[in-house]
Write an enzyme that holds these catalytic residues in place. Structure first.
Site, PDB file in Angstrom:
ATOM      1  N   LYS A  12       0.857  -1.206   0.000  1.00 13.46           N
ATOM      2  CA  LYS A  12       0.000   0.000   0.000  1.00 13.46           C
ATOM      3  C   LYS A  12       0.881   1.239   0.000  1.00 13.46           C
ATOM      4  O   LYS A  12       2.063   1.194   0.399  1.00 13.46           O
ATOM      5  CB  LYS A  12      -0.947   0.029   1.191  1.00 13.46           C
ATOM      6  N   PRO A  96       9.813  -4.303  -0.114  1.00 16.51           N
ATOM      7  CA  PRO A  96      10.860  -3.958   0.851  1.00 16.51           C
ATOM      8  C   PRO A  96      10.291  -3.902   2.272  1.00 16.51           C
ATOM      9  O   PRO A  96       9.142  -3.485   2.468  1.00 16.51           O
ATOM     10  CB  PRO A  96      11.328  -2.568   0.408  1.00 16.51           C
ATOM     11  N   VAL A  97      11.122  -4.347   3.248  1.00 13.21           N
ATOM     12  CA  VAL A  97      10.634  -4.390   4.640  1.00 13.21           C
ATOM     13  C   VAL A  97      10.945  -3.081   5.365  1.00 13.21           C
ATOM     14  O   VAL A  97      11.881  -2.369   5.000  1.00 13.21           O
ATOM     15  CB  VAL A  97      11.247  -5.580   5.427  1.00 13.21           C
ATOM     16  N   ALA A  99       9.590  -0.267   5.306  1.00 14.99           N
ATOM     17  CA  ALA A  99       9.712   0.786   4.297  1.00 14.99           C
ATOM     18  C   ALA A  99       8.456   1.639   4.204  1.00 14.99           C
ATOM     19  O   ALA A  99       8.372   2.521   3.356  1.00 14.99           O
ATOM     20  CB  ALA A  99      10.025   0.153   2.944  1.00 14.99           C
ATOM     21  N   LEU A 101       5.429   0.411   3.470  1.00 13.65           N
ATOM     22  CA  LEU A 101       4.585  -0.121   2.387  1.00 13.65           C
ATOM     23  C   LEU A 101       3.630  -1.214   2.872  1.00 13.65           C
ATOM     24  O   LEU A 101       2.862  -1.758   2.068  1.00 13.65           O
ATOM     25  CB  LEU A 101       5.471  -0.667   1.255  1.00 13.65           C
ATOM     26  N   GLY A 103       4.078  -4.290   3.890  1.00 16.09           N
ATOM     27  CA  GLY A 103       4.288  -5.662   3.407  1.00 16.09           C
ATOM     28  C   GLY A 103       3.952  -6.724   4.445  1.00 16.09           C
ATOM     29  O   GLY A 103       3.218  -7.670   4.147  1.00 16.09           O
ATOM     30  N   ASP A 138      -2.531  -1.973  10.331  1.00 15.07           N
ATOM     31  CA  ASP A 138      -2.767  -1.916   8.880  1.00 15.07           C
ATOM     32  C   ASP A 138      -3.405  -3.194   8.323  1.00 15.07           C
ATOM     33  O   ASP A 138      -3.817  -3.219   7.167  1.00 15.07           O
ATOM     34  CB  ASP A 138      -1.436  -1.713   8.129  1.00 15.07           C
TER      35      ASP A 138
HETATM   36  O1  C5P Z   1      -0.192  -1.689  14.884  1.00 19.30           O
HETATM   37  P1  C5P Z   1       1.245  -1.905  14.567  1.00 19.30           P
HETATM   38  O2  C5P Z   1       1.816  -3.084  15.309  1.00 19.30           O
HETATM   39  O3  C5P Z   1       1.523  -1.999  13.102  1.00 19.30           O
HETATM   40  O4  C5P Z   1       2.001  -0.617  15.063  1.00 19.30           O
HETATM   41  C1  C5P Z   1       3.398  -0.576  15.276  1.00 19.30           C
HETATM   42  C2  C5P Z   1       3.709   0.575  16.195  1.00 19.30           C
HETATM   43  O5  C5P Z   1       3.420   1.831  15.548  1.00 19.30           O
HETATM   44  C3  C5P Z   1       2.882   0.598  17.462  1.00 19.30           C
HETATM   45  O6  C5P Z   1       3.493  -0.169  18.470  1.00 19.30           O
HETATM   46  C4  C5P Z   1       2.867   2.076  17.814  1.00 19.30           C
HETATM   47  O7  C5P Z   1       4.077   2.431  18.450  1.00 19.30           O
HETATM   48  C5  C5P Z   1       2.863   2.751  16.464  1.00 19.30           C
HETATM   49  N1  C5P Z   1       1.507   3.139  16.013  1.00 19.30           N
HETATM   50  C6  C5P Z   1       0.880   4.219  16.625  1.00 19.30           C
HETATM   51  N2  C5P Z   1      -0.373   4.589  16.202  1.00 19.30           N
HETATM   52  C7  C5P Z   1      -0.983   3.932  15.193  1.00 19.30           C
HETATM   53  C8  C5P Z   1      -0.347   2.850  14.549  1.00 19.30           C
HETATM   54  C9  C5P Z   1       0.906   2.487  14.997  1.00 19.30           C
HETATM   55  O8  C5P Z   1       1.424   4.843  17.534  1.00 19.30           O
HETATM   56  N3  C5P Z   1      -2.203   4.333  14.802  1.00 19.30           N
END
Ligand code: C5P
Length: 297
Positions: A12, A96-97, A99, A101, A103, A138
């Protein structure tokens, strides 16, 4: 449908992203338009003797139990009490990780959909969305796809009408990465609420290419682009150079990948060359309307 099949797990980009503030649960309140693109990982489901699931990945560094595919498989397997037919999941990594996107989140969504099908669990879309949300902010988007307005921590979704077709150039300096948690953690509260997505949403609703062009010509389309991590320095400088050359790069998610939306194929090739000449990795892909992308093998 044969017992062996694969699913495409698309990347995305964020056409716009506004961080509104910090929440009590430690996450941030968002408003973002997410767009599915054609660059994809591939997740293969193949039968194996015995019970349960196993996993391997084309990138050995990503083959451990921390991979979101494993977490998704475990979460789904925990939903059922009867023994599950043996299945091996092979992830072919192309996105790509770290990044920006999505993935890993897309791979997790593909694992949920594919295993629900393979094991004939019959879990509803709502249940999959609920499980996806537990795996990452996501993941629900990738169960929906297309063009989506996401709110909350990213899990409150509203599908928008599809964006007009664009070629998408992704630009990333090799080795650059951005940890999502670190980017959010480094964001200054003074940046909350900026930019407002109103003009982007209006342009999307009207399917107005002129409006979208004006949106991307702005300095800021993503609150998280104000965070500058040392590990992402090259890509951030690359975006600045592209801007000085007359392109309109925008950061995807927490970065460091930047993207360009381009109408004509010839212009896309010119942009691709410009990015490569700056020593960066360039990917030519395109916007997608969203589909399951399941294929028998
Ligand atoms: O939800 P996810 O594990 O992908 O999020 C990774 C990190 O990004 C979370 O631990 C948080 O620190 C941050 N995050 C956030 N607010 C969001 C999405 C992610 O603070 N809406």
């Amino acid at each position: 449908m044969s017992k062996n099949f694969f699913l495409q797990a698309p990347a995305k980009i964020n056409l716009g992203l506004c961080v509104k503030g910090r929440r009590h649960d430690g996450y941030h309140e968002l408003e973002t338009v997410m767009q599915q693109i054609s660059l994809s990982d591939v997740l293969l489901f193949s039968s194996r003797p015995g019970r349960g699931w196993s996993f391997s990945c084309s990138d050995k560094l990503l083959a451990g139990p921390d991979n979101l595919v494993c977490k998704a498989a475990k979460l789904l397997a925990d939903e059922v009490s009867h023994p599950l037919e043996g299945v091996h999941l092979t992830l072919f990594k192309r996105i790509p990780v770290q990044a920006g996107l999505g993935g890993g989140s897309s791979d997790a969504a593909a694992a949920l959909v594919g295993l629900n099908h393979y094991w004939q669990l019959g879990l509803s879309r709502e249940r999959l969305l609920f499980l996806g949300e537990q795996l990452g902010s996501d993941v629900p988007f990738f169960l929906v796809g297309g063009t989506v307005l996401a709110r909350g921590r990213g899990e409150v979704l509203r599908s928008l009408s599809a964006i007009p077709f664009y070629w998408v150039i992704l630009a990333l300096v090799p080795g650059d990465i951005a940890s999502t948690a670190e980017v959010y953690g480094s964001l200054s509260p003074g940046e909350y609420g900026n930019p407002s997505l109103e003009t982007l949403l209006r342009a999307l609703e009207a399917k107005c290419r002129g409006g979208l062009k004006r949106w991307f010509a702005r300095e800021k389309t993503n609150t998280l682009a104000t965070v500058r991590l040392a590990e992402a320095k090259g890509s951030l400088e690359l975006a600045q150079t592209l801007r000085s050359q007359g392109f309109s790069p925008a950061q995807s998610g927490s970065g460091p990948t930047h993207f360009l939306l381009i109408e004509q194929y010839g212009d896309a090739l010119t942009a691709l060359k410009a990015v490569e000449e700056l020593g960066a990795r360039a990917y030519l892909c395109w916007t997608m309307k969203g589909s399951e992308g399941m294929e028998d093998v």
